[in-house]
Write a protein that holds these residues in place. Structure first.
Motif, mmCIF file in Angstrom:
data_model
loop_
_atom_site.group_PDB
_atom_site.id
_atom_site.type_symbol
_atom_site.label_atom_id
_atom_site.label_comp_id
_atom_site.label_asym_id
_atom_site.label_seq_id
_atom_site.Cartn_x
_atom_site.Cartn_y
_atom_site.Cartn_z
ATOM 1 N N VAL A 214 0.843 -1.198 0.000
ATOM 2 C CA VAL A 214 0.000 0.000 0.000
ATOM 3 C C VAL A 214 0.879 1.250 0.000
ATOM 4 O O VAL A 214 0.568 2.241 -0.677
ATOM 5 C CB VAL A 214 -0.962 -0.019 1.207
ATOM 6 N N THR A 215 1.994 1.203 0.721
ATOM 7 C CA THR A 215 2.928 2.330 0.731
ATOM 8 C C THR A 215 3.503 2.564 -0.658
ATOM 9 O O THR A 215 3.591 3.708 -1.122
ATOM 10 C CB THR A 215 4.070 2.073 1.742
ATOM 11 N N ARG A 216 3.881 1.490 -1.338
ATOM 12 C CA ARG A 216 4.417 1.617 -2.705
ATOM 13 C C ARG A 216 3.360 2.178 -3.661
ATOM 14 O O ARG A 216 3.673 2.969 -4.545
ATOM 15 C CB ARG A 216 4.943 0.276 -3.201
ATOM 16 N N GLU A 217 2.112 1.780 -3.468
ATOM 17 C CA GLU A 217 1.030 2.312 -4.294
ATOM 18 C C GLU A 217 0.843 3.811 -4.056
ATOM 19 O O GLU A 217 0.567 4.564 -4.996
ATOM 20 C CB GLU A 217 -0.266 1.564 -4.013
ATOM 21 N N ALA A 218 1.017 4.247 -2.822
ATOM 22 C CA ALA A 218 0.916 5.678 -2.518
ATOM 23 C C ALA A 218 2.047 6.442 -3.201
ATOM 24 O O ALA A 218 1.827 7.522 -3.772
ATOM 25 C CB ALA A 218 0.947 5.907 -1.009
ATOM 26 N N PHE A 219 3.253 5.878 -3.179
ATOM 27 C CA PHE A 219 4.369 6.518 -3.874
ATOM 28 C C PHE A 219 4.138 6.567 -5.383
ATOM 29 O O PHE A 219 4.463 7.562 -6.039
ATOM 30 C CB PHE A 219 5.686 5.814 -3.567
ATOM 31 N N ALA A 220 3.572 5.511 -5.934
ATOM 32 C CA ALA A 220 3.272 5.495 -7.369
ATOM 33 C C ALA A 220 2.228 6.562 -7.709
ATOM 34 O O ALA A 220 2.319 7.225 -8.750
ATOM 35 C CB ALA A 220 2.793 4.113 -7.786
ATOM 36 N N ALA A 221 1.253 6.742 -6.829
ATOM 37 C CA ALA A 221 0.238 7.771 -7.045
ATOM 38 C C ALA A 221 0.863 9.166 -6.987
ATOM 39 O O ALA A 221 0.523 10.043 -7.790
ATOM 40 C CB ALA A 221 -0.867 7.639 -6.003
ATOM 41 N N ILE A 222 1.790 9.363 -6.057
ATOM 42 C CA ILE A 222 2.486 10.653 -5.959
ATOM 43 C C ILE A 222 3.264 10.923 -7.239
ATOM 44 O O ILE A 222 3.228 12.027 -7.792
ATOM 45 C CB ILE A 222 3.413 10.677 -4.725
ATOM 46 N N ARG A 223 3.957 9.909 -7.738
ATOM 47 C CA ARG A 223 4.716 10.055 -8.985
ATOM 48 C C ARG A 223 3.776 10.421 -10.142
ATOM 49 O O ARG A 223 4.073 11.301 -10.938
ATOM 50 C CB ARG A 223 5.465 8.777 -9.316
#
Length: 77
Positions: free
Chosen positions: A26-35
């Protein structure tokens, strides 16, 4: 066009989500969304991207130096 303030607020939500989450996926998905949100802003503000020119090659031939060659010509043996 979406305002940059709206995108910044979405980025802040994703940052908060990444900070609070313990699940790595979920943390990686949040970073992908930020990108992705950053890419939206950057792509919409850049209208023309610079084009790289090809390197200029001089018209003069380059002489190769071989150990067992007799001259500069291809036909020198």
């Amino acid at each position: 066009m979406i305002s940059s303030e709206h995108i910044l607020s979405q980025i802040e939500k994703q940052i908060h989500k990444a900070k609070m989450e313990t699940n790595e996926q979920v943390t990686r998905e949040a970073f992908a969304a930020i990108r992705a949100l950053c890419d939206v802003v950057l792509d919409s503000t850049i209208s023309v991207s610079p084009i790289q020119s090809a390197p200029v090659i001089s018209g003069q031939p380059i002489a190769l130096k071989e150990e067992d060659a007799n001259g500069e010509s291809l036909f020198d043996f």
